[in-house]
Motif scaffolding. Structure first.
Motif, PDB file in Angstrom:
ATOM      1  N   PRO A  11      53.586  43.306  37.890  1.00  0.00           N
ATOM      2  CA  PRO A  11      52.776  43.382  37.278  1.00  0.00           C
ATOM      3  C   PRO A  11      51.143  42.375  37.894  1.00  0.00           C
ATOM      4  CG  PRO A  11      54.534  42.807  35.838  1.00  0.00           C
ATOM      5  CD  PRO A  11      54.280  42.710  37.328  1.00  0.00           C
ATOM      6  N   ARG A  12      51.264  42.148  38.933  1.00  0.00           N
ATOM      7  CA  ARG A  12      50.534  40.664  39.944  1.00  0.00           C
ATOM      8  C   ARG A  12      49.868  42.001  39.855  1.00  0.00           C
ATOM      9  NH1 ARG A  12      54.419  36.813  40.262  1.00  0.00           N
ATOM     10  NH2 ARG A  12      54.485  37.004  41.821  1.00  0.00           N
ATOM     11  N   LEU A  13      50.855  42.379  40.916  1.00  0.00           N
ATOM     12  CA  LEU A  13      49.764  43.300  42.322  1.00  0.00           C
ATOM     13  C   LEU A  13      49.189  44.430  41.483  1.00  0.00           C
ATOM     14  CD1 LEU A  13      49.082  45.056  44.622  1.00  0.00           C
ATOM     15  CD2 LEU A  13      51.670  46.106  44.569  1.00  0.00           C
ATOM     16  N   THR A  14      49.759  45.588  39.687  1.00  0.00           N
ATOM     17  CA  THR A  14      48.851  46.276  39.223  1.00  0.00           C
ATOM     18  C   THR A  14      47.493  45.384  38.826  1.00  0.00           C
ATOM     19  OG1 THR A  14      50.586  47.340  38.342  1.00  0.00           O
ATOM     20  CG2 THR A  14      48.805  47.290  37.294  1.00  0.00           C
ATOM     21  N   ASN A  15      47.105  44.066  38.372  1.00  0.00           N
ATOM     22  CA  ASN A  15      46.648  43.113  37.490  1.00  0.00           C
ATOM     23  C   ASN A  15      45.261  42.944  39.158  1.00  0.00           C
ATOM     24  OD1 ASN A  15      47.138  43.329  35.001  1.00  0.00           O
ATOM     25  ND2 ASN A  15      48.063  41.169  35.625  1.00  0.00           N
ATOM     26  N   LEU A  16      45.912  42.932  40.398  1.00  0.00           N
ATOM     27  CA  LEU A  16      44.759  42.892  41.186  1.00  0.00           C
ATOM     28  C   LEU A  16      43.531  43.726  41.478  1.00  0.00           C
ATOM     29  CD1 LEU A  16      46.607  40.874  44.223  1.00  0.00           C
ATOM     30  CD2 LEU A  16      44.997  40.416  42.701  1.00  0.00           C
ATOM     31  N   THR A  17      44.848  45.790  41.686  1.00  0.00           N
ATOM     32  CA  THR A  17      43.856  46.768  41.878  1.00  0.00           C
ATOM     33  C   THR A  17      43.123  46.951  40.677  1.00  0.00           C
ATOM     34  OG1 THR A  17      46.258  47.920  40.705  1.00  0.00           O
ATOM     35  CG2 THR A  17      46.255  47.226  42.925  1.00  0.00           C
ATOM     36  N   ARG A  18      43.810  46.517  39.054  1.00  0.00           N
ATOM     37  CA  ARG A  18      42.382  47.062  38.340  1.00  0.00           C
ATOM     38  C   ARG A  18      41.274  45.857  38.914  1.00  0.00           C
ATOM     39  NH1 ARG A  18      46.250  46.357  33.224  1.00  0.00           N
ATOM     40  NH2 ARG A  18      47.681  48.148  33.130  1.00  0.00           N
ATOM     41  N   PHE A  19      41.112  45.152  39.596  1.00  0.00           N
ATOM     42  CA  PHE A  19      39.667  44.585  39.762  1.00  0.00           C
ATOM     43  C   PHE A  19      39.169  44.762  40.772  1.00  0.00           C
ATOM     44  CE2 PHE A  19      38.092  40.431  41.881  1.00  0.00           C
ATOM     45  CZ  PHE A  19      36.632  40.878  41.140  1.00  0.00           C
ATOM     46  N   PHE A  20      40.038  45.495  42.159  1.00  0.00           N
ATOM     47  CA  PHE A  20      39.157  45.514  43.563  1.00  0.00           C
ATOM     48  C   PHE A  20      39.181  46.810  43.159  1.00  0.00           C
ATOM     49  CE2 PHE A  20      42.060  41.366  44.356  1.00  0.00           C
ATOM     50  CZ  PHE A  20      39.763  40.755  45.396  1.00  0.00           C
ATOM     51  N   VAL A  21      40.131  47.774  42.579  1.00  0.00           N
ATOM     52  CA  VAL A  21      39.818  49.073  43.321  1.00  0.00           C
ATOM     53  C   VAL A  21      38.344  49.516  42.335  1.00  0.00           C
ATOM     54  CG1 VAL A  21      40.450  51.342  42.618  1.00  0.00           C
ATOM     55  CG2 VAL A  21      41.935  49.933  43.183  1.00  0.00           C
ATOM     56  N   PRO A  22      38.247  48.956  41.355  1.00  0.00           N
ATOM     57  CA  PRO A  22      36.501  49.993  40.710  1.00  0.00           C
ATOM     58  C   PRO A  22      35.521  48.956  41.157  1.00  0.00           C
ATOM     59  CG  PRO A  22      37.980  48.748  38.995  1.00  0.00           C
ATOM     60  CD  PRO A  22      38.749  49.043  39.902  1.00  0.00           C
ATOM     61  N   ILE A  23      35.044  48.119  42.144  1.00  0.00           N
ATOM     62  CA  ILE A  23      34.702  47.162  43.372  1.00  0.00           C
ATOM     63  C   ILE A  23      34.999  47.755  44.353  1.00  0.00           C
ATOM     64  CG2 ILE A  23      34.176  45.030  44.240  1.00  0.00           C
ATOM     65  CD1 ILE A  23      35.463  43.864  42.739  1.00  0.00           C
ATOM     66  N   ALA A  24      35.752  48.859  45.101  1.00  0.00           N
ATOM     67  CA  ALA A  24      35.922  49.777  46.069  1.00  0.00           C
ATOM     68  C   ALA A  24      35.587  50.896  46.025  1.00  0.00           C
ATOM     69  CB  ALA A  24      37.400  49.406  46.840  1.00  0.00           C
ATOM     70  N   ALA A  25      35.339  51.801  44.424  1.00  0.00           N
ATOM     71  CA  ALA A  25      35.058  52.593  44.149  1.00  0.00           C
ATOM     72  C   ALA A  25      33.684  52.629  44.312  1.00  0.00           C
ATOM     73  CB  ALA A  25      35.440  52.758  42.877  1.00  0.00           C
ATOM     74  N   ILE A  26      32.687  51.571  43.734  1.00  0.00           N
ATOM     75  CA  ILE A  26      31.418  51.543  43.974  1.00  0.00           C
ATOM     76  C   ILE A  26      30.901  50.734  45.046  1.00  0.00           C
ATOM     77  CG2 ILE A  26      29.431  49.818  42.607  1.00  0.00           C
ATOM     78  CD1 ILE A  26      31.403  49.024  40.599  1.00  0.00           C
ATOM     79  N   LEU A  27      31.391  50.347  45.993  1.00  0.00           N
ATOM     80  CA  LEU A  27      31.295  50.237  47.638  1.00  0.00           C
ATOM     81  C   LEU A  27      30.677  51.589  47.765  1.00  0.00           C
ATOM     82  CD1 LEU A  27      32.744  46.915  48.470  1.00  0.00           C
ATOM     83  CD2 LEU A  27      30.282  47.238  47.212  1.00  0.00           C
ATOM     84  N   VAL A  28      31.909  52.258  47.824  1.00  0.00           N
ATOM     85  CA  VAL A  28      32.927  53.480  49.077  1.00  0.00           C
ATOM     86  C   VAL A  28      31.225  54.204  48.408  1.00  0.00           C
ATOM     87  CG1 VAL A  28      33.864  55.221  48.834  1.00  0.00           C
ATOM     88  CG2 VAL A  28      35.285  52.621  49.641  1.00  0.00           C
ATOM     89  N   PHE A  29      30.920  54.307  46.856  1.00  0.00           N
ATOM     90  CA  PHE A  29      30.826  55.361  46.827  1.00  0.00           C
ATOM     91  C   PHE A  29      28.296  55.096  46.680  1.00  0.00           C
ATOM     92  CE2 PHE A  29      27.550  57.895  43.516  1.00  0.00           C
ATOM     93  CZ  PHE A  29      28.084  59.299  43.356  1.00  0.00           C
ATOM     94  N   ALA A  30      28.464  53.894  47.305  1.00  0.00           N
ATOM     95  CA  ALA A  30      27.221  53.635  47.417  1.00  0.00           C
ATOM     96  C   ALA A  30      26.740  54.152  48.447  1.00  0.00           C
ATOM     97  CB  ALA A  30      27.180  52.207  46.734  1.00  0.00           C
ATOM     98  N   VAL A  31      27.811  53.716  49.640  1.00  0.00           N
ATOM     99  CA  VAL A  31      27.439  53.732  51.481  1.00  0.00           C
ATOM    100  C   VAL A  31      27.396  55.125  51.228  1.00  0.00           C
ATOM    101  CG1 VAL A  31      28.874  54.161  53.193  1.00  0.00           C
ATOM    102  CG2 VAL A  31      28.818  51.702  51.989  1.00  0.00           C
ATOM    103  N   TRP A  32      28.211  56.344  51.060  1.00  0.00           N
ATOM    104  CA  TRP A  32      28.163  57.454  51.092  1.00  0.00           C
ATOM    105  C   TRP A  32      26.827  58.421  49.747  1.00  0.00           C
ATOM    106  CZ3 TRP A  32      27.614  61.161  46.895  1.00  0.00           C
ATOM    107  CH2 TRP A  32      27.847  62.784  47.371  1.00  0.00           C
ATOM    108  N   PHE A  33      26.344  57.556  49.048  1.00  0.00           N
ATOM    109  CA  PHE A  33      25.351  57.952  47.857  1.00  0.00           C
ATOM    110  C   PHE A  33      23.995  57.657  49.499  1.00  0.00           C
ATOM    111  CE2 PHE A  33      21.902  57.928  45.097  1.00  0.00           C
ATOM    112  CZ  PHE A  33      22.332  59.173  44.856  1.00  0.00           C
TER     113      PHE A  33
END
Length: 281
Positions: A11-33
Motif C-alpha cells: 500500500p505504501r508503494l501504491t500511494n507513492l506511485t499515485r503521487f509521483f506518476v502524475p508528476i512524471a506524466a506532466i513532465l514527460v509530456f511537457a518535454v515532448w510537447f
C-alpha cells in the motif's frame, strides 16, 4: 522481508506511485510537447517519427503534406485502433486467445506482412545502393496498395492477441470466452476493407481522420502494453473491476509510452536533423 512486511509495503508503494506518476506524466509530456512540431498534425508526425521510417515515397499525402506514418504503418495502426475499439464493444473483457483455427488467418496476415515488408526493403536497397545490391531479386514491384493492405492485416492480428492478453492481466471478473470468433473476424475484415478502399481514394476528407486515427492506434497499443507491464511490476494482476480503477496503470502506461517516444524522437532528430523520412542515398 516476510509476507506480512511485503503486504504492508505494497500500500505504501501504491500511494507513492499515485503521487509521483502524475508528476512524471506532466513532465514527460511537457518535454515532448515543447520540441515536437507545431499543430495537431505536427504532433502526430512526432509520434509517427518514433516508430516509422516516414519515407515520403512510401506514404500517402494530403496535397503536399505527408501523413504521420508510411502506408504500411498507417494501415497497421489505424486498423489496430479500430480493432481494439471493436473488441471493446463486441467482446467486453473476453480473455480467450483465438486458438489454432482462428490463428490460421492471423498467421496469414503476419506472413503477408513479413513477405511484403521484406520485398519492399530489398527493393529499397536496390534503389539506393550500388554495386552487387543492384542485383537483388524481387518477388514483385512493391507499392502503397499492398503496404496498406498487409499493414491492415497485421493490425488485426496485433489487436486480436493484445486485447485478450490485456484482459487476462487486468480484470478480476474476466470472461474466459474468446474475444475473436469467425463472425467477428468477418465483420472486422469487412470494416477494415471498406476503410482501406476509402484511404486509396486519397481524399483529404478521408486522410485527415485516418492520420489522427493511426496515431491514436499507436498510442493505444503502447499504452496497453506498458499498462500491462506496470500491472505486473506492481503485482496487481486481476485486481481491477472497472476502467476507473485502472487510471493509474493507464497513466503510467501513457507516461512510459511518451517517454519512449521522446527518447526516440530526440535521438533520431539528433542523427538526421529532420522530422521527415530517413535520408536515402
Amino acid at each position: 522481508m516476510n509476507a506480512m512486511q511485503k503486504a504492508s509495503a505494497q500500500p505504501r508503494l501504491t500511494n507513492l506511485t499515485r503521487f509521483f506518476v502524475p508528476i512524471a506524466a506532466i513532465l514527460v509530456f511537457a518535454v515532448w510537447f515543447s520540441f515536437a512540431p507545431p499543430g495537431l498534425l505536427g504532433k502526430a508526425d512526432a509520434v509517427g517519427y518514433a516508430i516509422c521510417h516516414r519515407i515520403g515515397e512510401r506514404s500517402f499525402h494530403i496535397g503536399e503534406r505527408q501523413l504521420p506514418l508510411c502506408a504500411r504503418c498507417t494501415g497497421e495502426f489505424f486498423t489496430a485502433g479500430i480493432s481494439l475499439l471493436f473488441f471493446a464493444l463486441a467482446s467486453p473483457r473476453k480473455s480467450g486467445m483465438p486458438g489454432w483455427k482462428l490463428g490460421a488467418p492471423l498467421l496469414f496476415f503476419l506472413v503477408a506482412f513479413g513477405i511484403d515488408g521484406t520485398n519492399s526493403y530489398l527493393y529499397l536497397l536496390k534503389q539506393t545502393s550500388g554495386g552487387a545490391l543492384e542485383n537483388i531479386p524481387n518477388l514483385y514491384i512493391p507499392n502503397n496498395i499492398l503496404r496498406l493492405f498487409t499493414g491492415s492485416g497485421m493490425g488485426i492480428a496485433l489487436a486480436s492477441i493484445l486485447y485478450p492478453a490485456f484482459n487476462q492481466s487486468a480484470w478480476r471478473d474476466v470472461d474466459p470466452g474468446r474475444a475473436l470468433d469467425w463472425k467477428k473476424l468477418g465483420i472486422l475484415i469487412g470494416i477494415v476493407l471498406l476503410m482501406d478502399l476509402a484511404v486509396l481514394t486519397e481524399s483529404s476528407i478521408v486522410l485527415y481522420p485516418i492520420a489522427i486515427l493511426s496515431v491514436l492506434g499507436v498510442l493505444a497499443l503502447l499504452i496497453m502494453v506498458f499498462s500491462m507491464v506496470w500491472v505486473l511490476i506492481m503485482r496487481q494482476e486481476n485486481e481491477f473491476t472497472s476502467l476507473k480503477e485502472m487510471w493509474l496503470p493507464f497513466l503510467a502506461g501513457l507516461t512510459l509510452a511518451f517517454l519512449m517516444i521522446t527518447a526516440i524522437d530526440l535521438l533520431r532528430f539528433q542523427l538526421t536533423g529532420t522530422w521527415g523520412g530517413f535520408p536515402l542515398g
